[in-house]
Design a protein around this motif. Sequence first.
Motif, PDB file in Angstrom:
ATOM      1  N   LEU A 141       1.078  -1.174   0.087  1.00  0.00           N
ATOM      2  CA  LEU A 141       0.034  -0.040   0.007  1.00  0.00           C
ATOM      3  C   LEU A 141       0.998   1.122   0.222  1.00  0.00           C
ATOM      4  O   LEU A 141       1.767   1.413   0.967  1.00  0.00           O
ATOM      5  N   LEU A 142       0.719   2.093  -0.938  1.00  0.00           N
ATOM      6  CA  LEU A 142       1.696   3.485  -1.107  1.00  0.00           C
ATOM      7  C   LEU A 142       0.644   4.463  -0.603  1.00  0.00           C
ATOM      8  O   LEU A 142      -0.299   4.754  -1.317  1.00  0.00           O
ATOM      9  N   ALA A 143       1.060   5.177   0.314  1.00  0.00           N
ATOM     10  CA  ALA A 143       0.477   6.348   0.632  1.00  0.00           C
ATOM     11  C   ALA A 143       1.304   7.824   0.738  1.00  0.00           C
ATOM     12  O   ALA A 143       2.666   7.250   0.671  1.00  0.00           O
ATOM     13  N   GLY A 144       0.893   8.672   0.330  1.00  0.00           N
ATOM     14  CA  GLY A 144       2.010   9.685   0.498  1.00  0.00           C
ATOM     15  C   GLY A 144       1.397  11.109  -0.169  1.00  0.00           C
ATOM     16  O   GLY A 144       0.272  11.360  -0.469  1.00  0.00           O
ATOM     17  N   ILE A 145       2.382  11.997  -0.234  1.00  0.00           N
ATOM     18  CA  ILE A 145       2.027  13.300  -0.794  1.00  0.00           C
ATOM     19  C   ILE A 145       1.802  13.187  -2.376  1.00  0.00           C
ATOM     20  O   ILE A 145       2.564  12.578  -3.255  1.00  0.00           O
ATOM     21  N   PRO A 146       0.616  13.830  -2.804  1.00  0.00           N
ATOM     22  CA  PRO A 146       0.475  13.985  -4.192  1.00  0.00           C
ATOM     23  C   PRO A 146       1.508  14.394  -5.206  1.00  0.00           C
ATOM     24  O   PRO A 146       2.316  15.212  -4.723  1.00  0.00           O
ATOM     25  N   GLY A 147       1.821  13.622  -6.232  1.00  0.00           N
ATOM     26  CA  GLY A 147       2.657  13.909  -7.362  1.00  0.00           C
ATOM     27  C   GLY A 147       3.973  13.464  -6.885  1.00  0.00           C
ATOM     28  O   GLY A 147       4.925  13.728  -7.395  1.00  0.00           O
ATOM     29  N   CYS A 148       4.128  12.502  -5.918  1.00  0.00           N
ATOM     30  CA  CYS A 148       5.504  11.874  -5.559  1.00  0.00           C
ATOM     31  C   CYS A 148       5.655  10.342  -5.918  1.00  0.00           C
ATOM     32  O   CYS A 148       6.681   9.887  -5.400  1.00  0.00           O
ATOM     33  N   GLY A 149       4.823  10.002  -6.956  1.00  0.00           N
ATOM     34  CA  GLY A 149       4.689   8.740  -7.428  1.00  0.00           C
ATOM     35  C   GLY A 149       4.367   7.529  -7.060  1.00  0.00           C
ATOM     36  O   GLY A 149       4.909   6.224  -7.163  1.00  0.00           O
ATOM     37  N   LYS A 150       3.072   7.665  -6.416  1.00  0.00           N
ATOM     38  CA  LYS A 150       2.439   6.628  -5.876  1.00  0.00           C
ATOM     39  C   LYS A 150       1.849   5.852  -6.926  1.00  0.00           C
ATOM     40  O   LYS A 150       2.221   4.568  -7.265  1.00  0.00           O
ATOM     41  N   SER A 151       1.269   6.453  -8.129  1.00  0.00           N
ATOM     42  CA  SER A 151       0.687   5.915  -9.204  1.00  0.00           C
ATOM     43  C   SER A 151       1.776   5.261 -10.188  1.00  0.00           C
ATOM     44  O   SER A 151       1.828   4.013 -10.779  1.00  0.00           O
ATOM     45  N   TYR A 152       2.923   6.062 -10.264  1.00  0.00           N
ATOM     46  CA  TYR A 152       4.018   5.930 -11.056  1.00  0.00           C
ATOM     47  C   TYR A 152       4.689   4.560 -10.635  1.00  0.00           C
ATOM     48  O   TYR A 152       5.301   3.694 -11.601  1.00  0.00           O
ATOM     49  N   SER A 153       4.571   4.362  -9.357  1.00  0.00           N
ATOM     50  CA  SER A 153       5.335   3.134  -8.902  1.00  0.00           C
ATOM     51  C   SER A 153       4.880   1.898  -9.172  1.00  0.00           C
ATOM     52  O   SER A 153       5.679   0.801  -9.245  1.00  0.00           O
ATOM     53  N   SER A 154       3.521   1.804  -9.524  1.00  0.00           N
ATOM     54  CA  SER A 154       2.861   0.665  -9.902  1.00  0.00           C
ATOM     55  C   SER A 154       3.584   0.239 -11.201  1.00  0.00           C
ATOM     56  O   SER A 154       3.746  -0.986 -11.468  1.00  0.00           O
ATOM     57  N   LYS A 155       3.684   1.146 -12.068  1.00  0.00           N
ATOM     58  CA  LYS A 155       4.362   0.974 -13.489  1.00  0.00           C
ATOM     59  C   LYS A 155       5.800   0.612 -13.069  1.00  0.00           C
ATOM     60  O   LYS A 155       6.355  -0.298 -13.910  1.00  0.00           O
ATOM     61  N   MET A 156       6.571   1.196 -12.111  1.00  0.00           N
ATOM     62  CA  MET A 156       7.941   0.839 -12.201  1.00  0.00           C
ATOM     63  C   MET A 156       7.848  -0.510 -11.697  1.00  0.00           C
ATOM     64  O   MET A 156       9.121  -1.418 -12.017  1.00  0.00           O
ATOM     65  N   ILE A 157       7.146  -0.977 -10.799  1.00  0.00           N
ATOM     66  CA  ILE A 157       7.276  -2.359 -10.368  1.00  0.00           C
ATOM     67  C   ILE A 157       6.825  -3.440 -11.417  1.00  0.00           C
ATOM     68  O   ILE A 157       7.732  -4.352 -11.547  1.00  0.00           O
ATOM     69  N   ALA A 158       5.957  -3.194 -12.198  1.00  0.00           N
ATOM     70  CA  ALA A 158       5.469  -3.844 -13.366  1.00  0.00           C
ATOM     71  C   ALA A 158       6.867  -3.975 -14.388  1.00  0.00           C
ATOM     72  O   ALA A 158       7.179  -5.312 -14.643  1.00  0.00           O
ATOM     73  N   ALA A 159       7.578  -2.891 -14.616  1.00  0.00           N
ATOM     74  CA  ALA A 159       8.508  -2.869 -15.436  1.00  0.00           C
ATOM     75  C   ALA A 159       9.920  -3.882 -14.965  1.00  0.00           C
ATOM     76  O   ALA A 159      10.266  -4.419 -15.502  1.00  0.00           O
ATOM     77  N   GLU A 160      10.128  -3.463 -13.470  1.00  0.00           N
ATOM     78  CA  GLU A 160      11.192  -3.923 -12.848  1.00  0.00           C
ATOM     79  C   GLU A 160      11.197  -5.743 -12.859  1.00  0.00           C
ATOM     80  O   GLU A 160      11.832  -6.493 -12.922  1.00  0.00           O
ATOM     81  N   TRP A 161       9.666  -6.076 -12.530  1.00  0.00           N
ATOM     82  CA  TRP A 161       9.577  -7.539 -12.231  1.00  0.00           C
ATOM     83  C   TRP A 161       9.025  -8.058 -13.776  1.00  0.00           C
ATOM     84  O   TRP A 161       8.967  -9.327 -14.037  1.00  0.00           O
ATOM     85  N   GLU A 162       9.040  -7.297 -14.672  1.00  0.00           N
ATOM     86  CA  GLU A 162       8.618  -7.713 -16.330  1.00  0.00           C
ATOM     87  C   GLU A 162       7.318  -8.591 -16.269  1.00  0.00           C
ATOM     88  O   GLU A 162       7.273  -9.575 -16.786  1.00  0.00           O
ATOM     89  N   LEU A 163       6.319  -7.874 -15.843  1.00  0.00           N
ATOM     90  CA  LEU A 163       5.150  -8.524 -15.588  1.00  0.00           C
ATOM     91  C   LEU A 163       4.261  -7.584 -16.209  1.00  0.00           C
ATOM     92  O   LEU A 163       4.270  -6.524 -16.088  1.00  0.00           O
ATOM     93  N   PRO A 164       3.011  -8.304 -16.785  1.00  0.00           N
ATOM     94  CA  PRO A 164       1.836  -7.292 -17.029  1.00  0.00           C
ATOM     95  C   PRO A 164       1.275  -6.516 -15.987  1.00  0.00           C
ATOM     96  O   PRO A 164       1.176  -7.279 -14.888  1.00  0.00           O
ATOM     97  N   LEU A 165       0.864  -5.231 -16.366  1.00  0.00           N
ATOM     98  CA  LEU A 165       0.250  -4.562 -15.289  1.00  0.00           C
ATOM     99  C   LEU A 165      -1.136  -4.217 -15.675  1.00  0.00           C
ATOM    100  O   LEU A 165      -1.471  -3.897 -16.646  1.00  0.00           O
ATOM    101  N   PHE A 166      -2.203  -4.590 -14.662  1.00  0.00           N
ATOM    102  CA  PHE A 166      -3.567  -4.158 -14.780  1.00  0.00           C
ATOM    103  C   PHE A 166      -4.192  -3.364 -13.810  1.00  0.00           C
ATOM    104  O   PHE A 166      -3.725  -3.253 -12.499  1.00  0.00           O
ATOM    105  N   ARG A 167      -4.972  -2.367 -14.323  1.00  0.00           N
ATOM    106  CA  ARG A 167      -5.402  -1.476 -13.404  1.00  0.00           C
ATOM    107  C   ARG A 167      -6.930  -1.926 -13.015  1.00  0.00           C
ATOM    108  O   ARG A 167      -7.686  -2.300 -13.783  1.00  0.00           O
ATOM    109  N   PHE A 168      -7.288  -2.103 -11.777  1.00  0.00           N
ATOM    110  CA  PHE A 168      -8.571  -2.490 -11.261  1.00  0.00           C
ATOM    111  C   PHE A 168      -9.248  -1.226 -10.714  1.00  0.00           C
ATOM    112  O   PHE A 168      -9.066  -0.837  -9.853  1.00  0.00           O
TER     113      PHE A 168
END
Length: 506
Positions: free
Chosen positions: A270-297
């Motif tokens: 769970l990522l909490a934090g100040i807006p604009g600091c990469g919460k949403s962006y991190s989900s893409k970062m994780i999918a890219a790092e683990w080379e997995l498909p990303l689904f938005r629910f």
Amino acid sequence: MGNYIDTKEEVKNHLFARVPLIIINSSERERVERMFRELAAEMKTSIYYYTDVKQVVSLYGNAKKDVDRDPMMFVQDLFRKNRSSTFVIGDARRLSEENAFSREVLDTLYLAMETSSTLVLVTPDYVWNRLAQFGLQVVLQYPDLIERESLIRKFVGCYGGKYPIQWNEHDIYRAAMLLSGFSEVQIDNILVSQLVAHKGLKKQNLLDLTRQKSRLYATVPCVEEVQVKPNLMVSGLDNLRKWIRERKQLFFIEDDVLDEYGLTAPKGILLAGIPGCGKSYSSKMIAAEWELPLFRFDIGAIYDKWMGESERKMKDALTFIDNMAPCVVWIDEIEKALSVSDSGNDTGKRILGQFLYWLQESSKRVFLVATANDITALPPELFRKGRFSEIFFIDLPNSEERKVTIEQYAAKCLHMQFSDEAMEELVRASEGFSYSDIESVIKEAAQFCILNTDVQMDLNKLIYFFNQNISFSSTNPETVQKLRKWGRERAVSASIENKQEGSVLL
Ligand SMILES: Nc1ncnc2c1ncn2[C@@H]1O[C@H](COP(=O)(O)OP(=O)(O)O)[C@@H](O)[C@H]1O
Ligand SMILES: [Mg+2]
């Protein structure tokens, strides 16, 4: 349970026990036929196998008989003449209810009992309960990881000489992980189509394997795939990135190893934090790092005005997600969909219950990345142990993180580099800025350069752009303060904290 070896063993025991009926729950005709061929050889006994196309085949010696009449006449004849014989109907149909055919099968089962014979029905469907009562049901699951690995290895061995194949052992393992939920025939078809489309099996096409999968299952409107660029530029968040790198191995490890240590694969963060600091962006970062498909629910989209519909949609969505495993699932601003007030809203409570149950119980390799802006609105059950693997707080970037962010965006958008002294000034000018604030200031400067080709961008102009921009933290100091307080008490910092900036968490 339910893999090929276990199922075969179970069937063998039932055959030895001369159970009159065995129902094999499977849609993989070829795989079941192979199983019976192996059983016939191991038990040194004749097993007859019938499909409409192949007619009757003896799986021990391959004798073939055309039965242009009703196959049940042949079966009854066989049972009468040869006690203790086994007959398999490879594509059993019309057996889910009472009809002329199912009644005939029922009569045959009485005969099987009298003659110690066994009738086997292979079907993916429900079987009429009066028939089912006669015997035992066995489920043959789709190939498990080890079977998938050996299938792919066999495929690679078969085509390796004719096509360029870049997959090494590790890639084969990853492909086997990605191809979960497919039958043997489907795996073969997918591999052949990849081979033809890319004139070989290349490393960069591994993710295409899951694309086939999302086409296979009926899509659900609230879950959609998000395309991620493989070389995503992420600055700061070192602690979160370290955690992600370390957990990658655990996420992909075999079930046996996890079982041995009583562990489960990482479930999510769970990522909490100040807006604009990469919460949403991190989900893409994780999918890219683990080379997995990303689904938005989008959980909010499952709510429906009709009684029971929301729960059904939630169930469909969770089943779809489980079928897509291994994957990363991203739920943005989870508090908006799952905040349930104590007063009424039973649907909301039931949806939350379904979600929590899934989070706790699903054994599929699905890694959940949930983001929250207003953590105070989140139900406390969400934080209980066993649900999220970790809760991270993403703060405004500290000076070191701002430096890296400015460097990266200036290089990319302005093609500029700065001396250490210039950088110090920029870091000062960006105090209180989020990653996204810094990005938009530098992009604004880049737009200015495109529109004013006669003007050369320099340090002073860039600082001017920074000074013009009003950051979120300067307009919302109380929100930032509140979020930081929560983050310090309840979460792990996403950054490696800068000792000189002891006041990062106020
Ligand atoms: N750590 C980071 N490194 C580089 N860019 C970032 C970072 N965090 C955010 N950004 C940029 O800011 C944009 C907005 O970030 P986002 O993740 O949507 O913020 P939020 O925390 O509000 O969800 C991203 O699309 C990305 O371009
Ligand atoms: Mg966001």
